[in-house]
Design a protein around this motif. Structure first.
Motif, mmCIF file in Angstrom:
data_model
loop_
_atom_site.group_PDB
_atom_site.id
_atom_site.type_symbol
_atom_site.label_atom_id
_atom_site.label_comp_id
_atom_site.label_asym_id
_atom_site.label_seq_id
_atom_site.Cartn_x
_atom_site.Cartn_y
_atom_site.Cartn_z
ATOM 1 N N HIS A 56 0.807 -1.172 -0.106
ATOM 2 C CA HIS A 56 0.217 -0.092 -0.025
ATOM 3 C C HIS A 56 0.737 1.078 0.043
ATOM 4 N N HIS A 57 2.195 1.149 -0.318
ATOM 5 C CA HIS A 57 3.192 2.077 -0.326
ATOM 6 C C HIS A 57 3.233 2.947 0.886
ATOM 7 N N GLY A 58 3.080 2.246 2.079
ATOM 8 C CA GLY A 58 3.085 2.460 3.415
ATOM 9 C C GLY A 58 4.427 2.009 4.055
ATOM 10 N N LEU A 59 4.562 2.336 5.438
ATOM 11 C CA LEU A 59 5.877 2.008 6.234
ATOM 12 C C LEU A 59 5.349 1.270 7.473
ATOM 13 N N ILE A 60 6.104 0.342 8.045
ATOM 14 C CA ILE A 60 5.889 -0.106 9.364
ATOM 15 C C ILE A 60 7.372 -0.201 9.795
ATOM 16 N N THR A 61 7.441 0.322 11.188
ATOM 17 C CA THR A 61 8.415 0.765 11.920
ATOM 18 C C THR A 61 8.239 -0.249 13.471
ATOM 19 N N VAL A 62 9.103 -0.538 14.172
ATOM 20 C CA VAL A 62 9.073 -1.032 15.336
ATOM 21 C C VAL A 62 10.248 -0.388 16.453
ATOM 22 N N SER A 63 9.641 -0.162 17.567
ATOM 23 C CA SER A 63 10.702 0.215 18.794
ATOM 24 C C SER A 63 10.403 -0.589 19.886
ATOM 25 N N SER A 64 11.418 -1.012 20.732
ATOM 26 C CA SER A 64 11.342 -1.901 21.613
ATOM 27 C C SER A 64 12.167 -1.562 22.833
ATOM 28 N N SER A 65 11.558 -1.715 24.136
ATOM 29 C CA SER A 65 12.528 -1.580 25.251
ATOM 30 C C SER A 65 11.867 -2.465 26.282
ATOM 31 N N SER A 66 13.016 -3.057 27.159
ATOM 32 C CA SER A 66 12.353 -4.006 28.395
ATOM 33 C C SER A 66 11.574 -3.258 29.230
ATOM 34 N N GLU A 67 11.861 -1.949 29.304
ATOM 35 C CA GLU A 67 10.985 -0.952 30.525
ATOM 36 C C GLU A 67 9.728 -0.535 29.924
ATOM 37 N N THR A 68 9.551 -0.209 28.622
ATOM 38 C CA THR A 68 8.287 0.439 28.097
ATOM 39 C C THR A 68 7.490 -0.412 27.330
ATOM 40 N N GLY A 69 7.940 -1.801 26.742
ATOM 41 C CA GLY A 69 7.586 -2.628 25.929
ATOM 42 C C GLY A 69 7.764 -2.242 24.422
ATOM 43 N N THR A 70 6.826 -2.961 23.609
ATOM 44 C CA THR A 70 6.991 -2.681 22.095
ATOM 45 C C THR A 70 6.085 -1.862 21.628
ATOM 46 N N VAL A 71 6.345 -1.099 20.472
ATOM 47 C CA VAL A 71 5.423 -0.128 19.940
ATOM 48 C C VAL A 71 5.683 -0.357 18.190
ATOM 49 N N PHE A 72 4.704 -0.709 17.459
ATOM 50 C CA PHE A 72 4.617 -0.767 15.949
ATOM 51 C C PHE A 72 3.857 0.480 15.495
ATOM 52 N N LYS A 73 4.408 1.063 14.490
ATOM 53 C CA LYS A 73 3.894 2.057 13.847
ATOM 54 C C LYS A 73 3.714 1.776 12.380
ATOM 55 N N ILE A 74 2.382 2.247 11.967
ATOM 56 C CA ILE A 74 2.172 1.951 10.721
ATOM 57 C C ILE A 74 1.685 3.247 10.025
ATOM 58 N N LYS A 75 2.132 3.347 9.010
ATOM 59 C CA LYS A 75 1.927 4.676 8.299
ATOM 60 C C LYS A 75 1.289 4.485 6.822
ATOM 61 N N LEU A 76 0.001 4.712 6.590
ATOM 62 C CA LEU A 76 -0.641 4.323 5.213
ATOM 63 C C LEU A 76 -0.841 5.744 4.615
ATOM 64 N N PRO A 77 -0.569 5.784 3.091
ATOM 65 C CA PRO A 77 -0.723 6.910 2.456
ATOM 66 C C PRO A 77 -2.286 7.458 2.423
ATOM 67 N N ILE A 78 -2.896 8.662 2.583
ATOM 68 C CA ILE A 78 -4.205 9.000 2.715
ATOM 69 C C ILE A 78 -4.688 9.064 0.993
#
Length: 498
Positions: free
Chosen positions: A459-481
């Motif tokens: 979909h010409h989008g982007l998925i990224t991930v950031s993770s830490s043992s203290e705060t957990g994991t965050v997935f970010k999905i960007k979809l073009p409008i």
């Protein structure tokens, strides 16, 4: 007027040297004066010697009455008068005009008494007594003259010594002070240059200003400042070039990764087609036959539980094959207008129902997201469902999962975060690789996140991930409008189509 360094050094030596030389020349005149005074002292000694000779001939005249003694007496008397006359100006300056007149008067009186002594045949005692008194007076006047001249010589010698010592000390002091001031200026400039070089080694391009120094030093500073300016320009150009190279390298890496992904996808399609052809049909036959046996066997027979286990394992194999097929298939996207808020709510409800027995909460926050976005609804649904399910699995009981949606530039941004233990640093770079999983003991296939990534990128989008043992994991999905069907055709070229 700014002097050059060699001119300053030359002047700092020349000026005190000239002053010292002038003092020496002045002292040479003093030496001449002392020499003249010594000559006068010798003349005074000659006059004293002549006077002594006169006294001797005076006694000879009284004792021997010889004409030769009389002649020599008068010759020495004339000589004495000539010598006194030759230094008249000096004697006048030394003992005064009145004393000099008194000396002349006593010499004349002495001569008259001598005439009386020679011509008079009467009692000569009074004449001799007067001559002796006059001679002593003359000697006293000459003695005072010599004392004064000697004092003048001593004063002149003292002045010469004083001026010579002062001039030498002046030469040493002025030369030392000038050398110190010049060296201080040069050292100050050198220290400033040293500090500037230290800053230059740290990447700080600092010029040197406000320098009071000789022309050679200021010329060096000008060259240094010009060099600093050029280095600064070269560094800016180098940084610009490095930035361009970094961008080009990043684009190259992205293209290489895209090419690798394309090759992987092609290889996966080939493998999947072979697997699906060679394994799926036998598995279906085995499932059918085992199902029939399972139905025919009595419920009390222990073999029935074994057959049920075999059927579950076959179903798991078929599920893996289906995921492989989904990952490698080349079907075009079915683009439709989708209400993203409603889609997120449906995914959230499905995951909550699936995890109803787990004490994990879900918080939803949606703001400024367009009501309708063009996408393949079923694929995006699967991608969100997969990530949200993983977040619930990673979160411990009592924790919470959060899903947020917002608009950022021309993209809809969906963020899913959990409160789990996080992804180890050595694994976070591999989670989107096919078949990589840390949950093999729980039946994980390692295809969920790679399929999700492929769906987002299709979909010409982007998925990224950031993770830490203290705060957990965050997935970010960007979809073009503003994505359209024509835009998705590009995925065929990039090898990311489904």
């Amino acid at each position: 007027m700014r002097f050059k360094l060699w001119q300053r050094i030359f002047l700092s030596i020349l000026v005190p040297t000239l002053i010292t030389v002038a003092v020496f020349i002045y002292q040479i005149d003093k030496f001449k004066l002392i020499f003249q005074q010594i000559m006068l002292m010798e003349a005074a000694d000659d006059i004293s010697m002549t006077l002594i000779e006169l006294r001797r001939y005076e006694k000879n005249i009284l004792l021997f009455h010889e004409d030769l003694n009389t002649i020599l007496f008068y010759e020495n008397l004339k000589h004495l008068k000539r010598e006194v006359q030759s230094i008249e100006m000096v004697i006048v300056g030394a003992i005064g005009k009145d004393d000099y007149a008194e000396l002349q008067k006593k010499l004349s009186a002495y001569e008259d008494e001598a005439n009386h002594l020679i011509e008079d045949t009467s009692d000569k005692t009074a004449i001799i007594k007067n001559m002796r008194v006059l001679a002593r007076n003359i000697e006293a006047i000459l003695y005072d003259f010599k004392i004064q001249e000697r004092q003048k010589i001593e004063v002149s010698i003292y002045e010469i010594k004083h001026y010579l010592i002062v001039s030498i000390l002046f030469l040493i002091t002025v030369t030392s002070m000038t050398g110190y001031l010049l060296s201080k200026k040069v050292i100050t400039v050198i220290k400033k240059m040293e500090k500037s070089f230290e800053k230059l080694s740290k990447g700080e391009f600092k010029k040197i200003y406000d320098i009071e120094a000789p022309e050679e030093i200021t010329a060096l500073i000008d060259v240094y400042n010009h060099t600093i300016e050029r280095l600064k320009a070269y560094k800016a150009e180098l940084d610009k070039t490095l930035k361009s190279l970094e961008e080009a390298n990043r684009e190259l890496i992205e293209k290489q990764e895209t090419l690798v992904e394309s090759k992987k996808a092609a290889a996966m399609r080939l493998i999947t087609s072979e697997i699906a052809h060679e394994i799926n049909n036998p598995l279906s036959s085995a499932t059918l036959m085992l199902g029939m046996f399972y139905e025919e066997i009595d419920g009390a027979d222990p073999k029935k539980e074994d057959i049920r286990f075999i059927l579950m394992e076959i179903n798991r194999c078929q599920d893996v094959i289906r995921k492989l097929t989904d990952y490698a298939r080349k079907e075009p996207l079915n683009m439709t207008d989708v209400n993203i808020v409603r889609l997120i709510k449906e995914v959230s409800d499905s995951v909550l129902r699936q995890n109803v027995g787990k004490a994990v909460g879900l918080t939803t926050s949606i703001s400024d997201v367009p009501q309708v976005i063009s996408m393949d609804r079923s694929l995006i649904y699967n991608a969100l469902f997969n990530i949200l399910s993983n977040a619930f699995e990673a979160s411990p009981p009592g924790a919470g999962v959060e899903i947020r949606a917002s608009a950022e530039d021309a993209y809809a941004v969906i963020t899913i975060s959990d409160a789990g233990e996080g992804i180890p640093e050595e694994h976070i770079g591999r989670i989107f690789e096919p078949f990589f999983t840390t949950k093999k003991e729980f039946g994980g296939s390692g295809l969920g996140l790679p399929i999700t990534k492929k769906i987002i990128e299709s979909h010409h989008g982007l998925i990224t991930v950031s993770s830490s043992s203290e705060t957990g994991t965050v997935f970010k999905i960007k979809l073009p409008i503003g994505l359209t069907v024509e835009d998705t055709d590009l995925t065929k070229i990039m090898g990311t189509e489904l």
